[in-house]
Design a protein around this motif. Structure first.
Motif, PDB file in Angstrom:
ATOM      1  N   GLY A  73       0.896  -1.167   0.062  1.00 42.64           N
ATOM      2  CA  GLY A  73      -0.049  -0.039   0.000  1.00 42.64           C
ATOM      3  C   GLY A  73       0.954   1.239  -0.094  1.00 42.64           C
ATOM      4  O   GLY A  73       0.324   2.457  -0.009  1.00 42.64           O
ATOM      5  N   ALA A  74       2.276   1.251   0.120  1.00 41.76           N
ATOM      6  CA  ALA A  74       2.968   2.359   0.178  1.00 41.76           C
ATOM      7  C   ALA A  74       3.032   3.250  -1.130  1.00 41.76           C
ATOM      8  O   ALA A  74       2.880   4.319  -0.715  1.00 41.76           O
ATOM      9  N   ILE A  75       3.176   2.734  -2.256  1.00 42.21           N
ATOM     10  CA  ILE A  75       3.115   3.444  -3.235  1.00 42.21           C
ATOM     11  C   ILE A  75       2.056   4.249  -3.595  1.00 42.21           C
ATOM     12  O   ILE A  75       2.048   5.526  -3.728  1.00 42.21           O
ATOM     13  N   PRO A  76       0.896   3.653  -3.563  1.00 40.62           N
ATOM     14  CA  PRO A  76      -0.447   4.273  -3.804  1.00 40.62           C
ATOM     15  C   PRO A  76      -0.765   5.540  -2.426  1.00 40.62           C
ATOM     16  O   PRO A  76      -1.114   6.475  -2.688  1.00 40.62           O
ATOM     17  N   LEU A  77      -0.366   5.210  -1.029  1.00 37.30           N
ATOM     18  CA  LEU A  77      -0.519   6.180  -0.077  1.00 37.30           C
ATOM     19  C   LEU A  77       0.591   7.346  -0.555  1.00 37.30           C
ATOM     20  O   LEU A  77       0.137   8.561  -0.468  1.00 37.30           O
ATOM     21  N   LEU A  78       1.636   7.006  -0.842  1.00 41.04           N
ATOM     22  CA  LEU A  78       2.696   8.078  -1.075  1.00 41.04           C
ATOM     23  C   LEU A  78       2.171   9.119  -2.550  1.00 41.04           C
ATOM     24  O   LEU A  78       2.461  10.266  -2.610  1.00 41.04           O
ATOM     25  N   LEU A  79       1.467   8.322  -3.295  1.00 38.22           N
ATOM     26  CA  LEU A  79       1.101   9.024  -4.578  1.00 38.22           C
ATOM     27  C   LEU A  79      -0.387   9.734  -4.396  1.00 38.22           C
ATOM     28  O   LEU A  79      -0.608  10.477  -5.320  1.00 38.22           O
ATOM     29  N   GLU A  80      -0.850   9.418  -3.189  1.00 41.56           N
ATOM     30  CA  GLU A  80      -2.237  10.283  -2.979  1.00 41.56           C
ATOM     31  C   GLU A  80      -2.029  11.485  -2.967  1.00 41.56           C
ATOM     32  O   GLU A  80      -1.224  12.012  -2.443  1.00 41.56           O
ATOM     33  N   PRO A  81      -2.899  12.403  -3.901  1.00 43.79           N
ATOM     34  CA  PRO A  81      -2.899  13.926  -3.764  1.00 43.79           C
ATOM     35  C   PRO A  81      -3.351  14.248  -2.210  1.00 43.79           C
ATOM     36  O   PRO A  81      -4.000  13.876  -1.649  1.00 43.79           O
ATOM     37  N   ARG A  82      -2.584  15.366  -1.788  1.00 47.07           N
ATOM     38  CA  ARG A  82      -2.664  15.817  -0.683  1.00 47.07           C
ATOM     39  C   ARG A  82      -3.978  16.888  -0.502  1.00 47.07           C
ATOM     40  O   ARG A  82      -4.110  17.600  -1.542  1.00 47.07           O
TER      41      ARG A  82
END
Ligand SMILES: [Zn+2]
Length: 312
Positions: free
Chosen positions: A303-312
């Motif tokens: 889940g790391a990559i999608p979390l880090l790619l999530e727009p803030r």
């Protein structure tokens, strides 16, 4: 895209270096017997440095560090919001400051069930779906929900995470959360022995003679014909299925994914829940898929990559 990831469970943490859907290297760090989380942070840093060296990945090639936490976390402020009798000092820890100091990269922290959902969407059972409910059946019952491709978080970062605490029995058992009749109080790893001890005939049953009771023993003795184990197993299945129906009504998913240790018995659980929700959930558009998670213990890391790619 490369990233660092930590998946923190009750007694151990897994540190990993990732490249998209591939885990380049990982190492398990024991946190058993430690007083809080603060004393083990240097151990995590040390483990990451070793893994980076092994893989030849530089920290500045990493998009960030994703931290999967076994409690309520608010990724928007980079803080743990609430713990449940484990790592109680985590609420006061500045995780983003720690990552910046140790590695010079941004950190995002998120609840472990939400991380597992992101992982299963990115690389597992929920690939291709934007509307997903995830339930993890283990010592406790974790939950997460995604609507339209976005994790459900809510005002206090609690939304979707309390799937194990949406009551299914108004006159049931008192839960650790304060509520009554939660799925977690009725059919989770910690509550199963309590439910079993109150069951008529338990002491003289094959299951009762095989303490401590856990789900592996429950399913095994039920399969071998023990009547108490069978009745208790069927009760657990009904609790989980009723809970799934509530989650479907709450979040309108296309798919419900089940993870956690109990899924060793997925061949019994998944068809039961699927049949139950087809009969009882109000989904005039069609049928919700019920599937077992595919990534096992790697879901939280992936889940790391999608979390880090999530727009803030
Ligand atoms: Zn509860």
């Amino acid at each position: 895209m490369k990233a660092l990831a930590i998946d923190l469970g009750g007694t151990h943490a897994t540190c990993a270096v990732l490249d998209d859907r591939t885990i380049l290297a990982e190492e398990v760090v024991s946190t058993d017997g430690t007083q809080g989380l603060k004393p083990v942070l240097p151990l995590f840093a040390q483990t990451f440095r070793k893994l980076l060296q092994e893989t030849g990945v530089a920290t500045n090639d990493c998009a960030g560090l994703a931290f999967s936490f076994c409690g309520l976390a608010d990724t928007r402020i980079g803080r743990v919001v609430s713990t449940n009798q484990k790592y109680d000092d985590a609420v006061g820890i500045d995780f983003t400051g720690w990552s910046k100091k140790e590695f010079g990269i941004p950190l995002r922290i998120e609840n472990d069930a939400r991380m597992a959902l992101l992982g299963e969407c990115y690389a597992g059972a929920a690939r291709g779906f934007d509307d997903v409910v995830m339930t993890t059946l283990g010592t406790g019952i974790g939950g997460a929900a995604m609507i339209g491709g976005m994790l459900v978080r809510g005002k206090h970062a609690q939304a979707g995470c309390l799937g194990g605490h949406l009551p299914v029995l108004f006159n049931g058992r008192t839960c650790t959360c304060g509520n009554i009749g939660c799925p977690e109080a009725e059919a989770a790893g910690w509550s199963l022995p309590l439910v079993a001890r109150d069951w008529p005939g338990y002491v003289d049953s094959a299951l009762g003679k095989d303490e401590p009771v856990n789900f592996e023993k429950l399913f095994r003795h039920a399969e071998q014909g023990d009547l108490v184990a069978t009745a208790l197993r069927d009760r657990c299945l009904s609790i989980w299925a009723a809970s799934a129906t509530g989650l479907i009504h709450a979040y309108d998913p296309e798919i419900v994914v089940y993870g956690g240790g109990v899924m060793k018995s997925a061949d019994i659980i998944i068809p039961f829940v699927q049949a139950y929700v087809e009969k009882h959930a109000w989904t005039p558009w069609g049928k919700v898929k019920v599937k077992a998670a595919e990534l096992g213990n790697n879901a939280g890391l992936l889940g790391a990559i999608p979390l880090l790619l999530e727009p803030r």
